[in-house]
Motif scaffolding. Sequence first.
Motif, PDB file in Angstrom:
ATOM      1  N   ALA A   1       0.871  -1.186   0.000  1.00  0.00           N
ATOM      2  CA  ALA A   1       0.000   0.000   0.000  1.00  0.00           C
ATOM      3  C   ALA A   1       0.902   1.229   0.000  1.00  0.00           C
ATOM      4  O   ALA A   1       1.943   1.253   0.666  1.00  0.00           O
ATOM      5  N   ILE A   2       0.509   2.209  -0.774  1.00  0.00           N
ATOM      6  CA  ILE A   2       1.309   3.433  -0.890  1.00  0.00           C
ATOM      7  C   ILE A   2       0.484   4.602  -0.363  1.00  0.00           C
ATOM      8  O   ILE A   2      -0.655   4.805  -0.798  1.00  0.00           O
ATOM      9  N   SER A   3       1.081   5.347   0.549  1.00  0.00           N
ATOM     10  CA  SER A   3       0.412   6.568   1.016  1.00  0.00           C
ATOM     11  C   SER A   3       0.719   7.657   0.003  1.00  0.00           C
ATOM     12  O   SER A   3       1.752   8.310   0.077  1.00  0.00           O
ATOM     13  N   LEU A   4      -0.178   7.849  -0.931  1.00  0.00           N
ATOM     14  CA  LEU A   4       0.090   8.790  -2.034  1.00  0.00           C
ATOM     15  C   LEU A   4      -0.350  10.213  -1.636  1.00  0.00           C
ATOM     16  O   LEU A   4       0.448  11.140  -1.629  1.00  0.00           O
ATOM     17  N   HIS A   5      -1.625  10.367  -1.367  1.00  0.00           N
ATOM     18  CA  HIS A   5      -2.177  11.578  -0.768  1.00  0.00           C
ATOM     19  C   HIS A   5      -2.097  12.872  -1.581  1.00  0.00           C
ATOM     20  O   HIS A   5      -2.541  13.916  -1.108  1.00  0.00           O
ATOM     21  N   ALA A   6      -1.477  12.839  -2.749  1.00  0.00           N
ATOM     22  CA  ALA A   6      -1.440  14.056  -3.570  1.00  0.00           C
ATOM     23  C   ALA A   6      -1.199  13.653  -5.016  1.00  0.00           C
ATOM     24  O   ALA A   6      -0.687  12.565  -5.293  1.00  0.00           O
ATOM     25  N   THR A   7      -1.547  14.537  -5.922  1.00  0.00           N
ATOM     26  CA  THR A   7      -1.452  14.175  -7.339  1.00  0.00           C
ATOM     27  C   THR A   7      -0.410  14.998  -8.084  1.00  0.00           C
ATOM     28  O   THR A   7      -0.237  14.838  -9.281  1.00  0.00           O
ATOM     29  N   ASN A   8       0.235  15.897  -7.400  1.00  0.00           N
ATOM     30  CA  ASN A   8       1.414  16.531  -8.021  1.00  0.00           C
ATOM     31  C   ASN A   8       2.470  16.796  -6.945  1.00  0.00           C
ATOM     32  O   ASN A   8       2.176  16.767  -5.737  1.00  0.00           O
ATOM     33  N   ASN A   9       3.696  17.024  -7.417  1.00  0.00           N
ATOM     34  CA  ASN A   9       4.808  17.152  -6.462  1.00  0.00           C
ATOM     35  C   ASN A   9       4.692  18.400  -5.594  1.00  0.00           C
ATOM     36  O   ASN A   9       5.144  18.398  -4.449  1.00  0.00           O
ATOM     37  N   GLU A  10       4.063  19.412  -6.148  1.00  0.00           N
ATOM     38  CA  GLU A  10       3.949  20.650  -5.380  1.00  0.00           C
ATOM     39  C   GLU A  10       3.122  20.402  -4.107  1.00  0.00           C
ATOM     40  O   GLU A  10       3.552  20.740  -3.006  1.00  0.00           O
ATOM     41  N   ILE A  11       1.990  19.734  -4.275  1.00  0.00           N
ATOM     42  CA  ILE A  11       1.154  19.467  -3.093  1.00  0.00           C
ATOM     43  C   ILE A  11       1.812  18.411  -2.205  1.00  0.00           C
ATOM     44  O   ILE A  11       1.853  18.526  -0.984  1.00  0.00           O
ATOM     45  N   ARG A  12       2.361  17.377  -2.837  1.00  0.00           N
ATOM     46  CA  ARG A  12       2.930  16.281  -2.023  1.00  0.00           C
ATOM     47  C   ARG A  12       4.144  16.766  -1.236  1.00  0.00           C
ATOM     48  O   ARG A  12       4.342  16.389  -0.086  1.00  0.00           O
ATOM     49  N   ASP A  13       4.967  17.605  -1.860  1.00  0.00           N
ATOM     50  CA  ASP A  13       6.105  18.186  -1.131  1.00  0.00           C
ATOM     51  C   ASP A  13       5.621  18.900   0.127  1.00  0.00           C
ATOM     52  O   ASP A  13       6.260  18.853   1.175  1.00  0.00           O
ATOM     53  N   ARG A  14       4.489  19.567  -0.033  1.00  0.00           N
ATOM     54  CA  ARG A  14       3.983  20.398   1.059  1.00  0.00           C
ATOM     55  C   ARG A  14       3.459  19.551   2.211  1.00  0.00           C
ATOM     56  O   ARG A  14       3.701  19.863   3.377  1.00  0.00           O
TER      57      ARG A  14
ATOM     58  N   PHE B   1      11.889  11.526  -2.875  1.00  0.00           N
ATOM     59  CA  PHE B   1      11.374  10.579  -3.877  1.00  0.00           C
ATOM     60  C   PHE B   1      10.108  11.171  -4.491  1.00  0.00           C
ATOM     61  O   PHE B   1       9.042  11.134  -3.882  1.00  0.00           O
ATOM     62  N   ALA B   2      10.249  11.704  -5.674  1.00  0.00           N
ATOM     63  CA  ALA B   2       9.118  12.372  -6.321  1.00  0.00           C
ATOM     64  C   ALA B   2       8.066  11.364  -6.776  1.00  0.00           C
ATOM     65  O   ALA B   2       8.341  10.166  -6.902  1.00  0.00           O
ATOM     66  N   ILE B   3       6.869  11.860  -7.048  1.00  0.00           N
ATOM     67  CA  ILE B   3       5.741  10.999  -7.412  1.00  0.00           C
ATOM     68  C   ILE B   3       6.066  10.097  -8.605  1.00  0.00           C
ATOM     69  O   ILE B   3       5.779   8.899  -8.579  1.00  0.00           O
ATOM     70  N   GLU B   4       6.682  10.670  -9.642  1.00  0.00           N
ATOM     71  CA  GLU B   4       6.938   9.885 -10.859  1.00  0.00           C
ATOM     72  C   GLU B   4       7.814   8.680 -10.529  1.00  0.00           C
ATOM     73  O   GLU B   4       7.584   7.567 -11.000  1.00  0.00           O
TER      74      GLU B   4
END
Length: 406
Positions: A276-289, A297-300
Amino acid sequence: MVTTSHPQAYPPASHKFWGSLCLSWYTLSQEAPGKDRVERGRVRPLLLRTWRLESVCYPTTRMSRQNLLDLLPSELEDLAESLGVPRYRGRQIASWLYGKGATDIEAMSDLPRDFRAILADRATVAVPEIERRTPSQDGSQKLVLRLEDGARIQSVLMPDADRLTLCVSTQVGCGFACAFCLTGTMGLERNVTAGEIVGQVLAARAGLEPGARITHIVYMGMGEPLANYAATVKSLRLLTDPKAFGFSPRRITVSTVGLVSGIERLAKENLKVNLAISLHATNNEIRDRIMPVNKGFAIEELLEACRRFPVAFRQRITFEYVLLEGVNDSPEDSRRLVRLLKGIRAKINLIPFNDWEGSGFQRPALHRIMGFQELLLEHGIRATVRWSKGEDIGAACGQLKETVEV
Ligand code: SAH
């Protein structure tokens, strides 16, 4: 006053720098002048270097006596042999530990008396003690477990139709500091040993009603399983070994914040457990935050590792997605999620944010949650809303924090 419960934080609290796991190293390095975090390629070597040092930074507690729960059945056989008795004595010990749930070496009555004495002198069966048990109105139960050195962790038992799932912890606290997660505010106190991970299963099992049986295990309690890699993998081997617990790996799920190097290592272990992956965001800008780990480790890159992960027949990788109002819950996010997961055998677990005091986040309105799910379903993506269990007792996703009133 409310404090974390671990009486002697290890490493000492003054070293919270270390306490935020090796992640801090790269966060700090990125904050240093000239280290722009956008240049992901440049931070990775440092992160990988610290990652390898993990066992040096955070040794698991060394007890003077060997905890037998830290040993695989084959290692129990080695131990027996090294103590001068035939290997099959090791198999007998395994069946006492896992079949009968024995914790007293002296009570292992089919072992020779003098061997029991030698064994008891050198080894112990350290099952965490259930210090508190809090039942929720929804049937789940939070267990507060005390480890041998006084540290406390939590496990959650969650009954659902014909399942009984146990959620286990892999670290005391967590160093990844996801912005929406209460456990993350604790920082990391220490890793949990393999024996302490499987010990949670033994402790929970011992307290079940007659006839009840734990059917599923999820590594979704306190901590990041892949940041405590060796103990996590060993515990998975213990849980799936037919001579130990004998769980089907299909009934075990390891959840990660997205440590790509750990996912790649896990892929090669031939364990066949679910990911299971805790993704929680759909772009790096939001996920970084909201998830500092994304700066390493970026989303891609994370999704590439998922594409390479060996998913068992008829299984899917679960993507957990906590819905935070105004942060990641727009129709555009939903559409981006569809695009991101193309080509991955995925299912999405939408988790409406579980609030905690001072979090600064909010759960979206119900129509927004359902709308988000609807859009995913329209695109043929499996998506369920996980209404967390145990919210009323502080046992829901991200609400695990061990505190003591003093
Ligand atoms: N460290 C691992 C294991 C934790 S699993 C991981 O990150 O996957 C716990 C899950 O609950 C994770 O997906 C986590 O991101 C999520 N979570 C954390 N805080 C939450 C909150 N307040 N509400 C809902 N989900 C939360």
